[in-house]
Motif scaffolding. Structure first.
Motif, PDB file in Angstrom:
ATOM      1  N   ASP A  49      -5.910  -4.317 -15.233  1.00 36.79           N
ATOM      2  CA  ASP A  49      -4.449  -4.351 -15.249  1.00 36.79           C
ATOM      3  C   ASP A  49      -3.854  -3.748 -13.979  1.00 36.79           C
ATOM      4  O   ASP A  49      -2.738  -4.078 -13.583  1.00 36.79           O
ATOM      5  N   PHE A  50      -4.597  -2.854 -13.335  1.00 34.80           N
ATOM      6  CA  PHE A  50      -4.092  -2.177 -12.144  1.00 34.80           C
ATOM      7  C   PHE A  50      -4.583  -2.797 -10.838  1.00 34.80           C
ATOM      8  O   PHE A  50      -4.406  -2.196  -9.777  1.00 34.80           O
ATOM      9  N   VAL A  51      -5.165  -3.981 -10.881  1.00 36.34           N
ATOM     10  CA  VAL A  51      -5.672  -4.614  -9.659  1.00 36.34           C
ATOM     11  C   VAL A  51      -4.540  -4.852  -8.667  1.00 36.34           C
ATOM     12  O   VAL A  51      -4.684  -4.574  -7.473  1.00 36.34           O
ATOM     13  N   ASP A  52      -3.395  -5.343  -9.148  1.00 36.95           N
ATOM     14  CA  ASP A  52      -2.279  -5.613  -8.241  1.00 36.95           C
ATOM     15  C   ASP A  52      -1.776  -4.331  -7.582  1.00 36.95           C
ATOM     16  O   ASP A  52      -1.464  -4.322  -6.385  1.00 36.95           O
ATOM     17  N   GLU A  53      -1.703  -3.255  -8.353  1.00 32.80           N
ATOM     18  CA  GLU A  53      -1.262  -1.982  -7.800  1.00 32.80           C
ATOM     19  C   GLU A  53      -2.249  -1.480  -6.745  1.00 32.80           C
ATOM     20  O   GLU A  53      -1.856  -0.968  -5.702  1.00 32.80           O
ATOM     21  N   THR A  54      -3.535  -1.645  -7.005  1.00 32.62           N
ATOM     22  CA  THR A  54      -4.555  -1.239  -6.043  1.00 32.62           C
ATOM     23  C   THR A  54      -4.430  -2.033  -4.754  1.00 32.62           C
ATOM     24  O   THR A  54      -4.539  -1.480  -3.654  1.00 32.62           O
ATOM     25  N   CYS A  55      -4.186  -3.329  -4.891  1.00 35.84           N
ATOM     26  CA  CYS A  55      -4.020  -4.174  -3.697  1.00 35.84           C
ATOM     27  C   CYS A  55      -2.792  -3.762  -2.906  1.00 35.84           C
ATOM     28  O   CYS A  55      -2.812  -3.767  -1.674  1.00 35.84           O
ATOM     29  N   ASP A  56      -1.707  -3.413  -3.596  1.00 35.29           N
ATOM     30  CA  ASP A  56      -0.495  -2.974  -2.897  1.00 35.29           C
ATOM     31  C   ASP A  56      -0.743  -1.676  -2.135  1.00 35.29           C
ATOM     32  O   ASP A  56      -0.316  -1.523  -0.990  1.00 35.29           O
ATOM     33  N   LYS A  57      -1.452  -0.743  -2.749  1.00 38.77           N
ATOM     34  CA  LYS A  57      -1.780   0.513  -2.070  1.00 38.77           C
ATOM     35  C   LYS A  57      -2.661   0.249  -0.849  1.00 38.77           C
ATOM     36  O   LYS A  57      -2.481   0.851   0.211  1.00 38.77           O
ATOM     37  N   ALA A  58      -3.623  -0.654  -1.015  1.00 40.72           N
ATOM     38  CA  ALA A  58      -4.514  -0.981   0.101  1.00 40.72           C
ATOM     39  C   ALA A  58      -3.733  -1.637   1.237  1.00 40.72           C
ATOM     40  O   ALA A  58      -4.016  -1.381   2.411  1.00 40.72           O
ATOM     41  N   ALA A  59      -2.740  -2.470   0.909  1.00 42.77           N
ATOM     42  CA  ALA A  59      -1.927  -3.110   1.945  1.00 42.77           C
ATOM     43  C   ALA A  59      -1.140  -2.072   2.733  1.00 42.77           C
ATOM     44  O   ALA A  59      -1.023  -2.164   3.961  1.00 42.77           O
ATOM     45  N   VAL A  60      -0.602  -1.063   2.053  1.00 46.88           N
ATOM     46  CA  VAL A  60       0.135   0.004   2.733  1.00 46.88           C
ATOM     47  C   VAL A  60      -0.801   0.793   3.641  1.00 46.88           C
ATOM     48  O   VAL A  60      -0.468   1.097   4.791  1.00 46.88           O
ATOM     49  N   GLN A  61      -1.988   1.117   3.129  1.00 49.44           N
ATOM     50  CA  GLN A  61      -2.967   1.844   3.941  1.00 49.44           C
ATOM     51  C   GLN A  61      -3.390   1.018   5.150  1.00 49.44           C
ATOM     52  O   GLN A  61      -3.581   1.553   6.240  1.00 49.44           O
ATOM     53  N   LEU A  62      -3.542  -0.289   4.966  1.00 48.19           N
ATOM     54  CA  LEU A  62      -3.951  -1.162   6.060  1.00 48.19           C
ATOM     55  C   LEU A  62      -2.873  -1.223   7.138  1.00 48.19           C
ATOM     56  O   LEU A  62      -3.179  -1.216   8.331  1.00 48.19           O
ATOM     57  N   MET A  63      -1.602  -1.279   6.733  1.00 48.08           N
ATOM     58  CA  MET A  63      -0.522  -1.283   7.724  1.00 48.08           C
ATOM     59  C   MET A  63      -0.519   0.017   8.529  1.00 48.08           C
ATOM     60  O   MET A  63      -0.360   0.004   9.755  1.00 48.08           O
ATOM     61  N   ALA A  64      -0.708   1.146   7.856  1.00 41.27           N
ATOM     62  CA  ALA A  64      -0.756   2.434   8.549  1.00 41.27           C
ATOM     63  C   ALA A  64      -1.950   2.489   9.505  1.00 41.27           C
ATOM     64  O   ALA A  64      -1.835   2.975  10.642  1.00 41.27           O
ATOM     65  N   TYR A  65      -3.082   1.969   9.061  1.00 36.14           N
ATOM     66  CA  TYR A  65      -4.290   1.926   9.903  1.00 36.14           C
ATOM     67  C   TYR A  65      -4.040   1.075  11.147  1.00 36.14           C
ATOM     68  O   TYR A  65      -4.388   1.467  12.257  1.00 36.14           O
ATOM     69  N   ARG A  66      -3.417  -0.074  10.968  1.00 33.20           N
ATOM     70  CA  ARG A  66      -3.130  -0.956  12.107  1.00 33.20           C
ATOM     71  C   ARG A  66      -2.167  -0.294  13.085  1.00 33.20           C
ATOM     72  O   ARG A  66      -2.314  -0.443  14.296  1.00 33.20           O
TER      73      ARG A  66
END
Length: 127
Positions: A49-66
């Motif tokens: 159920d939390f897969v979408d939330e995990t993906c959103d968090k990963a997207a934010v982390q990826l933007m910060a990393y970039r």
């Protein structure tokens, strides 16, 4: 199986919402395998159920990393610009593609016109 630096989680976790169990863990009887029961199946459904939330968090982390990577690159890059009339060399082959003692550059070329940032119209020095 390895968390990626940009996202902080494994690609498997982003897709399936949990961590993969590799065949080695099944044969070794790791702690995760030994304590698996029916309650874990309910926990697994909750994780899904939390897969979408995990993906959103990963997207934010990826933007910060970039952004960090871009800042590091921009700190080291040396901006160069050429003026009309300057003589320049043009790269014709990747450095890895050249044979020993073969030049990856051609020229000199004369800058005839500056088209846009970092882009120039060149003409052979001979005309």
């Amino acid at each position: 199986m390895t968390p990626k630096e940009g996202t902080g989680v494994t690609p498997f976790h982003l897709v399936y919402g949990g961590e993969a169990v590799v065949p080695v863990e099944i044969g070794v009887k790791s702690n995760r395998i030994q304590h698996y029961n029916e309650e874990n199946a309910e926990w697994r459904l909750l994780e899904l159920d939390f897969v979408d939330e995990t993906c959103d968090k990963a997207a934010v982390q990826l933007m910060a990393y970039r952004q960090r990577m871009t800042q590091n690159y921009n700190r080291r890059v040396i901006p160069r610009s050429f003026q009309v009339g300057d003589l320049v060399w043009k790269k014709v082959k990747p450095v890895d593609d050249t044979i020993k003692l073969e030049a990856p550059w051609a020229g000199p070329f004369k800058v005839m016109e500056k088209l846009r940032s970092g882009s120039y119209y060149l003409e052979d020095e001979d005309g």
